[in-house]
Design a protein around this motif. Structure first.
Motif, PDB file in Angstrom:
ATOM      1  N   LEU A  29      -9.182   2.060   7.192  1.00 22.05           N
ATOM      2  CA  LEU A  29      -9.115   3.424   7.295  1.00 22.05           C
ATOM      3  C   LEU A  29      -7.458   3.814   7.583  1.00 22.05           C
ATOM      4  CD1 LEU A  29     -11.951   4.291   9.523  1.00 22.05           C
ATOM      5  CD2 LEU A  29     -11.634   4.704   7.223  1.00 22.05           C
ATOM      6  N   VAL A  32      -5.627   3.214   3.818  1.00 23.36           N
ATOM      7  CA  VAL A  32      -6.192   4.249   3.005  1.00 23.36           C
ATOM      8  C   VAL A  32      -5.436   5.531   3.135  1.00 23.36           C
ATOM      9  CG1 VAL A  32      -7.745   5.668   2.133  1.00 23.36           C
ATOM     10  CG2 VAL A  32      -8.195   3.346   2.470  1.00 23.36           C
ATOM     11  N   VAL A  33      -5.092   5.958   4.595  1.00 25.40           N
ATOM     12  CA  VAL A  33      -4.546   6.995   4.907  1.00 25.40           C
ATOM     13  C   VAL A  33      -2.995   6.969   4.607  1.00 25.40           C
ATOM     14  CG1 VAL A  33      -3.852   8.649   6.798  1.00 25.40           C
ATOM     15  CG2 VAL A  33      -6.162   7.919   6.591  1.00 25.40           C
ATOM     16  N   LEU A  35      -1.530   4.852   2.498  1.00 29.79           N
ATOM     17  CA  LEU A  35      -1.291   4.607   1.092  1.00 29.79           C
ATOM     18  C   LEU A  35      -0.595   6.222   0.327  1.00 29.79           C
ATOM     19  CD1 LEU A  35      -3.749   2.291  -0.331  1.00 29.79           C
ATOM     20  CD2 LEU A  35      -1.361   1.990  -0.505  1.00 29.79           C
ATOM     21  N   GLN A  36      -0.999   7.177   1.153  1.00 36.31           N
ATOM     22  CA  GLN A  36      -0.591   8.682   0.744  1.00 36.31           C
ATOM     23  C   GLN A  36       0.936   8.684   0.552  1.00 36.31           C
ATOM     24  OE1 GLN A  36      -3.192  11.527   2.424  1.00 36.31           O
ATOM     25  NE2 GLN A  36      -2.366  13.172   0.985  1.00 36.31           N
ATOM     26  N   ALA A  55      -9.217  12.689   4.510  1.00 32.86           N
ATOM     27  CA  ALA A  55      -9.802  11.782   5.523  1.00 32.86           C
ATOM     28  C   ALA A  55     -10.530  12.490   6.747  1.00 32.86           C
ATOM     29  CB  ALA A  55      -8.512  10.993   6.234  1.00 32.86           C
TER      30      ALA A  55
ATOM     31  N   ILE B 453      -7.014   7.493  -4.038  1.00 34.76           N
ATOM     32  CA  ILE B 453      -6.777   7.382  -2.833  1.00 34.76           C
ATOM     33  C   ILE B 453      -7.545   8.525  -2.008  1.00 34.76           C
ATOM     34  CG2 ILE B 453      -4.936   7.847  -1.079  1.00 34.76           C
ATOM     35  CD1 ILE B 453      -4.975   5.161  -2.396  1.00 34.76           C
ATOM     36  N   GLN B 457     -10.325   7.961   0.947  1.00 36.05           N
ATOM     37  CA  GLN B 457     -10.236   8.660   2.250  1.00 36.05           C
ATOM     38  C   GLN B 457     -11.421   9.266   2.592  1.00 36.05           C
ATOM     39  OE1 GLN B 457      -6.666  11.167   2.536  1.00 36.05           O
ATOM     40  NE2 GLN B 457      -5.343   9.586   2.629  1.00 36.05           N
ATOM     41  N   LEU B 458     -11.949  10.072   1.547  1.00 33.84           N
ATOM     42  CA  LEU B 458     -13.134  10.947   1.689  1.00 33.84           C
ATOM     43  C   LEU B 458     -14.056   9.944   2.061  1.00 33.84           C
ATOM     44  CD1 LEU B 458     -13.700  13.907   1.160  1.00 33.84           C
ATOM     45  CD2 LEU B 458     -14.466  13.463  -0.873  1.00 33.84           C
ATOM     46  N   PHE B 461     -13.988   7.779   5.330  1.00 35.35           N
ATOM     47  CA  PHE B 461     -14.006   8.581   6.848  1.00 35.35           C
ATOM     48  C   PHE B 461     -15.439   9.089   7.050  1.00 35.35           C
ATOM     49  CE2 PHE B 461      -9.444   7.626   6.939  1.00 35.35           C
ATOM     50  CZ  PHE B 461      -9.257   7.881   8.301  1.00 35.35           C
TER      51      PHE B 461
END
Lengths: 85, 561
Positions: A29, A32-33, A35-36, A55, B453, B457-458, B461
Motif C-alpha cells: 500500500l 503504491v502511494v 509511486l505517485q 487511495a 497507479i 491505489q483505488l 485501499f
C-alpha cells in the motif's frame, strides 16, 4: 482425510504468516502511494490529480458502502427461510 | 452460401436435437454446433444477407455489423465454454434448452428488424425458464415461475412498445430511436426489465442461483447482455440510462455485500456490472459505446469464469452458503486460482480484461466532464473489488476452515476454467485484440503509468477497507428483502385481508337482514351464483343445440310472416 493437527499447521493460516501478510500488505500500500512521486496521474477534476487521492477515496468509499449496507440490513434482513412457508 | 444460414438457428436446431438424440450423438452435437456457430458468426458480412416478408413488413433475419458480430462471437464462445464446463454435470434436456436459449440470443444480435428481434427475444425467455426449471432443487420451480412471470410481462410491454413504434413511425427497422412517445418508453421499459434494471432486478438474484452449476454459467451470459446489445442499438445516448445504470451499480454492490449465498453474490454483481454498461450507453459517445460493448464482452468471460469456480465448489461440496464454506484453497487449488483470476478481472485489475474495458466508460464520463458520474463510477470501481473481487474468494476459499476437503472438479470443468482464465489475462495484456472488434475506432491507451497507479491505489485501499471491516461483514444465515417482496408477500396479505374482511361484512349483513331478503339472496345465488344454472358456461354441445333451436324458430317465424 487430514488429521486435525496437520490442519492447524497449514503454512497459510499460521499466526506468523498472517502477521507477515499484514506487514506485506501495508508495504505494498505504501509503495503504491509513493509511486505517485515518480509519475503524474492525469486527472480531469483537479482533486483527482492530488497526492494519494485514489487511495483515500477508494478506502472511504468502501467504508461508506459497507455502512450503508449495514443500515439497509436493519430493514431488509430476514432469516433465510423467510419465503419458505 | 454459408452466409445464408442464420447462426442462431443452428444452435436452436442443435438444442432441439439434444433434447431427443441418443447418448452417442449427444456429445458430438454439443461440441460441434457451437464451433460451427463461431465460424459462421465470423463470416457474416456487413449489411442484410437474409430477408423475407411477413404480412406487410420486411423481415431481416441476418443483418451484420461490427457490434452484432462482437456480441454474436462472445455468445457463441460462451455456448462452447459452457458446454465444456457442464458436459459431465448437466442434464441432457437442460443443455438442449441452454442451446435454444443461446441460439435465440445470437438470433437477436443479427436481427435487422424489430419483429424478428422480438421473436428471438421471446424464445430466449422460454429457453432460460426451462434451464432454471431443470435446476437442482424444488425451489427452482417456484423461482423459475417467478422468473417467467417477470420476463413474459417484460415481453408484453416490449411488444406493445414495438407495435406502437411501428404504427407511429411506419418502420420496423431495428435502429436507434429517440425517446419521445409512449411507445418508445414502453420499448425502453421492456428492454430494461431484461437488463435487470432497478426496481425490477430481483429476478436475477432470485432465479439464477436456483439453476444447476452449469445452468447458471449459461444464464449469466445471455439475457442481460442481449438487453445491453439492444439498448446500444436502440437507445444510445439516452440520458436517463446514466441514472438507471448508476442505481443498478450501487444496488448490486449493497445487496451483494449483504448476501450469504455465493452464487447470489455473483448474481447481484451481474446487476452491478450491467449497470456500468447501461451508464456507458447513456453517456453515448463513441468512447462510451466502445466501453459498454467491450465491457459486455469481457464481463461475459470473467462472470462465466467466476460462476464456473463457484459451480465447481457447488458440484464438489453440494453447499452454496458462505456460512458453510471456507478454507477450500487447501484441496481445490485450481478452482481457487481460477476464481481469483476471475475476481481480479471483474475488479478491473491491471493486466486483466476488466481493466481495459471498464476504464473506457469512466474515461468517457471524464471527457464530457460529468463530475458526479465520474466520482460515483470511481467509488463503484472500488466497491466492485469489495463486494465481488475479495468477498467471493475470501468467504468461499479462505475465511475459516469449514472442515470440507473437496478435490478440484473433473477434468472438463478444470479445462474450461483454465481456458477462460487465460482469455481474461490475454485480453488484459493485448487489449488491441478486443479493441479491433469494437463498433468504433478506438483512440484510447489504457496502460499509462498514472492510470495504472491510480487504479492500484483505488483497489488496494478498497482491499484494506475490506480486511479492516471484516468483523462487520460476518456472514449470517439471512436473505435481504427486495422489491419482489411486494408481490410475494404484500399482495398476498392484501388479498387475505380483503377476503377475511369481506366475509365478516357479508356475515354481518346476512345476520341483520329480514328473512325474506336473505331467502331472496339465496335464491339469486342458487340460479346466478358461480355454479348457478343461469350463470354456468354451457358446454359446446348444449350451446350448439340452443343455437340450432333458435335458428329453427327463426326460420319458422320467417316463413309465417
Amino acid at each position: 482425510m487430514k488429521s486435525k493437527e496437520s490442519k492447524n499447521i497449514h503454512w497459510l493460516v499460521r499466526s506468523s504468516t498472517i502477521k507477515l501478510l499484514w506487514i506485506l500488505m501495508f508495504l505494498i500500500l505504501g509503495i503504491v502511494v509513493l509511486l505517485q512521486f515518480f509519475g503524474h496521474i492525469h486527472g480531469h477534476f483537479i482533486i483527482d490529480e492530488t497526492f494519494g487521492f485514489n487511495a483515500w477515496y477508494g478506502f472511504i468509499a468502501c467504508v461508506i458502502m459497507v455502512f450503508i449496507s449495514k443500515f439497509l440490513a436493519l430493514f431488509v434482513k430476514r432469516k433465510d427461510n423467510y419465503y419458505d412457508d | 452460401m454459408i452466409n445464408f444460414i442464420p447462426p442462431g438457428i443452428i444452435l436452436i436446431i442443435a438444442g432441439f436435437l439434444l433434447l431427443i438424440v441418443p447418448k452417442q450423438l449427444f456429445r458430438i452435437i454439443a461440441f460441434v454446433a457451437p464451433i460451427i456457430t463461431i465460424f459462421i458468426v465470423l463470416q457474416i458480412p456487413d449489411g442484410v444477407s437474409l430477408k423475407g416478408n411477413f404480412l406487410d413488413y420486411s423481415i431481416e433475419i441476418i443483418e451484420g455489423d461490427k457490434l452484432s458480430r462482437l456480441f454474436g462471437l462472445i455468445f457463441s464462445i460462451m455456448a462452447l465454454g459452457g458446454t465444456i464446463f457442464s458436459i459431465n454435470n448437466i442434464k441432457n434436456k437442460e443443455l438442449g434448452f441452454a442451446f435454444i436459449y443461446a441460439g435465440s440470443a445470437i438470433g437477436v444480435t443479427f436481427s435487422g428488424d424489430l419483429i424478428s428481434m422480438f421473436v428471438f427475444w421471446e424464445i430466449m425467455a422460454i429457453g432460460s425458464t426451462m434451464v432454471i426449471w431443470n435446476g437442482l432443487e424444488l425451489t427452482s420451480h417456484k423461482a423459475g415461475l417467478r422468473y417467467a412471470l417477470v420476463h413474459f410481462l417484460g415481453g408484453v410491454i416490449l411488444m406493445i412498445g414495438i407495435i406502437g413504434n411501428i404504427n407511429q413511425t411506419g418502420s420496423s427497422n431495428f435502429t436507434a430511436v429517440s425517446l419521445d412517445s409512449w411507445a418508445q418508453w414502453l420499448m425502453l421499459i421492456g428492454i430494461l426489465i431484461n437488463a435487470g434494471a432497478w426496481p425490477i432486478s430481483s429476478w436475477i438474484g432470485d432465479a439464477y442461483p436456483e439453476a444447476s452449476a452449469g445452468g447458471m454459467v449459461f444464464l449469466s451470459a445471455f439475457t442481460t447482455k442481449t438487453a445491453v446489445f439492444v439498448l446500444i442499438k436502440t437507445f444510445p445516448g439516452t440520458e436517463i440510462l446514466v441514472y438507471i445504470g448508476l442505481i443498478m451499480i450501487f444496488y448490486g454492490i449493497i445487496y451483494a455485500l449483504l448476501e450469504n449465498d455465493m452464487r447470489r453474490i455473483l448474481a447481484y454483481s451481474i446487476v452491478n456490472q450491467v449497470g456500468f454498461m447501461v451508464t456507458g450507453i447513456g453517456i453515448g459517445t463513441e468512447m462510451a459505446i466502445n466501453g459498454a460493448a467491450s465491457h459486455a464482452f469481457a464481463h461475459i468471460i470473467y462472470k462465466a469464469l467466476l460462476l464456473m469456480s463457484a459451480g465447481s465448489v457447488l458440484y464438489m461440496t453440494g453447499k452454496r452458503k458462505c456460512t458453510d464454506l471456507g478454507g477450500l484453497y487447501r484441496t481445490m487449488p485450481i478452482t481457487t486460482i481460477c476464481g481469483i483470476i476471475g475476481a481480479l478481472a471483474i475488479s478491473s485489475f491491471p493486466l486483466t480484461s476488466g481493466f481495459i474495458s471498464k476504464s473506457m466508460i469512466s474515461q468517457s464520463a471524464a471527457d464530457l466532464h460529468l463530475t458526479y458520474v465520474w466520482f460515483l463510477l470511481t467509488a463503484a470501481s472500488a466497491g466492485v473489488f469489495l463486494h465481488a473481487g475479495i468477498k467471493f474468494p475470501w468467504f468461499v476459499f479462505f475465511q475459516k476452515d469449514s472442515g470440507l476437503r473437496p478435490k478440484d472438479p473433473p477434468f472438463n470443468m478444470k479445462i474450461s476454467m483454465i481456458i477462460f482464465s487465460a482469455i481474461c489475462i490475454l485480453i488484459g495484456i493485448f487489449p488491441s485484440v478486443l479493441y479491433s472488434l469494437l463498433p468504433f475506432e478506438v483512440d484510447y491507451v489504457p496502460y499509462t503509468f498514472g492510470h495504472v497507479i491510480a487504479y492500484l491505489q483505488l483497489l488496494l485501499f478498497a482491499g484494506l477497507a475490506f480486511f479492516i471491516l471484516l468483523p462487520q461483514m460476518k456472514r449470517t444465515l439471512t436473505i435481504s428483502l427486495d422489491t419482489d417482496w411486494l408481490f410475494r408477500v404484500v399482495s398476498l396479505r392484501i388479498i387475505n385481508f380483503f377476503s377475511k374482511e369481506l366475509k365478516i361484512l357479508s356475515d354481518g349483513i346476512k345476520g341483520g337482514t329480514p328473512e325474506q331478503i336473505s331467502s331472496f339472496i339465496d335464491h339469486l345465488i342458487k340460479y346466478h351464483g358461480p355454479s348457478g344454472i343461469l350463470a354456468k358456461t354451457l358446454p359446446t354441445g348444449r350451446t350448439i343445440f340452443w343455437v340450432i333451436v333458435i335458428f329453427v324458430l327463426f326460420l319458422i317465424l320467417t316463413f309465417l310472416s
